[in-house]
Write a protein that holds these residues in place. Structure first.
Motif, short mmCIF file in Angstrom:
data_model
loop_
_atom_site.label_atom_id
_atom_site.label_comp_id
_atom_site.label_asym_id
_atom_site.label_seq_id
_atom_site.Cartn_x
_atom_site.Cartn_y
_atom_site.Cartn_z
N ASN A 105 -14.00 -1.67 0.47
CA ASN A 105 -14.15 -1.22 -0.95
C ASN A 105 -14.36 -2.55 -1.72
N THR A 113 -9.66 -0.29 3.23
CA THR A 113 -9.76 -0.85 2.60
C THR A 113 -10.92 -2.02 2.39
N THR A 118 1.24 -1.53 -0.18
CA THR A 118 -0.05 -0.57 -0.04
C THR A 118 0.90 1.45 -0.31
N GLU A 170 -6.45 -0.22 -4.72
CA GLU A 170 -5.89 -0.67 -5.64
C GLU A 170 -4.77 -1.77 -6.01
N GLN A 200 -13.67 -3.17 -4.43
CA GLN A 200 -12.18 -4.11 -5.62
C GLN A 200 -11.88 -5.20 -4.49
N PHE A 211 -3.80 4.45 -3.65
CA PHE A 211 -5.44 4.42 -3.74
C PHE A 211 -5.74 3.35 -2.68
N PHE A 235 0.91 1.71 -3.57
CA PHE A 235 -0.52 2.15 -4.28
C PHE A 235 -0.74 3.06 -3.50
N HIS A 268 5.43 4.74 -3.78
CA HIS A 268 5.55 3.70 -5.01
C HIS A 268 6.76 2.97 -4.67
#
Length: 341
Positions: free
Chosen positions: A171, A168, A78, A132, A173, A129, A127, A115
């Motif tokens: 979320n 997360t 993350t 993501e 995803q 977001f 990542f 990153h």
């Protein structure tokens, strides 16, 4: 959460781990803590810019999970990714140089704190977001199966560990990828680092079902809750999850209950959390707990642990020197890494 914290008890005994193994865990956690402390110093000295999210307090999760994996297994992170990268074997000097925006950084100075990436170490990146990285981790796990079943790879199947936070877990995803991973029996471990806070939102105020590991039941994969302040407990449940993944039985969801000792980022004054809550979790410092375990069970001496700490501090100091002396990216190379050569 208040100061009355109830954590699951799942830990190794002295006979289930060797001296060499436990010292590797200890050194890795100490490295993560010292690296992040130095990042804070460098940030406030103006050597780093942008958002920097530190991992202090959560070291047992990164170490307990990643040190169970093989070198060719994958890790997806993350925006709180420095320590995950360190545990996966990315050299401290390359990560520090990346944080300084230098050409010698692991992402050539183009990624920065959120990153961190290293193809060589199968570290799929941090990542920015939330959620993501989970689909990326699913892709890595799928290619492991494809290589084995379609391309006839003779090596044992690669496992992917996907790290993400409690925020997360609400979320879309997250749910989509849980479903897909079970349908295809993918060799992936979903690791929820539940540090109780999604920026400034307390976890129990943001979800109708606070026990994240129980969400696995709806999709037919095992859900395990573990004390994320106990590296030996994290190691034990991860070993079970890795064995399940390699044998073709599919994914596992691990919820590690942990806590970040600093604010959400170095720009966060951290005024929302109660001091009693912080003190209760800090008393469970994972590094102190492992150190006490080592001494109480006569695994090694305090002198040996001090030697490890000195070694780590020297390593981090050398990383700082490397980053400071490294070259800035050339403005002529501004577009160099946008496309594959």
């Amino acid at each position: 959460m208040n100061e009355e914290i109830s954590l699951p008890v799942t830990t190794l005994t002295k006979d289930e781990i060797t001296k060499e193994q436990i010292l590797i865990l200890y050194e890795d956690m100490v490295l993560g803590r010292n690296f992040e402390d130095m990042c804070a110093q460098m940030y406030y000295r103006g050597k780093m810019f942008g958002f920097v999210h530190l991992y202090n307090g959560q070291e047992a999760v990164a170490t307990g999970v990643i040190k169970v994996l093989d070198q060719n297994d994958y890790v997806c992170s993350t925006y709180r990714d420095h320590v995950h990268a360190l545990s996966k074997g990315v050299p401290p000097k390359e990560i520090m140089a990346e944080l300084f925006g230098k050409e010698t950084g692991c992402s050539k100075g183009r990624g920065g704190s959120m990153h961190i990436f290293s193809a060589k170490h199968n570290f799929l990146g941090g990542f920015a977001f939330i959620a993501e990285g989970i689909p990326v981790a699913i892709g890595a796990a799928f290619q492991s199966v494809y290589r084995k079943q379609i391309l006839g790879c003779k090596e044992k199947i690669q496992v992917t560990a996907a790290f993400f936070g409690d925020g997360t877990s609400n979320n879309g995803q997250f749910f989509e990828c849980l479903n897909m991973s079970v349908l295809w029996k993918l060799p992936i471990i979903f690791v929820v680092e539940n540090n109780q806070w999604a920026i400034g939102m307390a976890h129990h105020r943001s979800t109708s079902k606070p026990e994240i590991y129980k969400k696995a039941e709806a999709f037919g994969l095992p859900g395990i809750e573990v004390d994320g302040m106990d590296v030996l407990a994290v190691k034990k449940v991860t070993e079970q999850a890795v064995a399940r993944a390699r044998s073709g039985e599919g994914p596992t969801l691990i919820e590690a209950l942990t806590y970040r000792f600093r604010g959400h980022s170095l720009a966060d004054p951290d005024e929302l959390r109660a001091s009693t809550e912080k003190e209760a979790w800090i008393s469970r410092d994972p590094i102190v707990r492992l150190s006490n375990f080592i001494i109480e069970h006569n695994i090694d001496s305090q002198q040996s642990l001090d030697v490890i700490q000195d070694k780590v501090k020297q390593n981090v100091s050398e990383a700082i020197d490397f980053a400071l002396s490294s070259a800035e990216p050339n403005i002529a190379d501004l577009k160099k890494y946008l496309f594959v050569d």
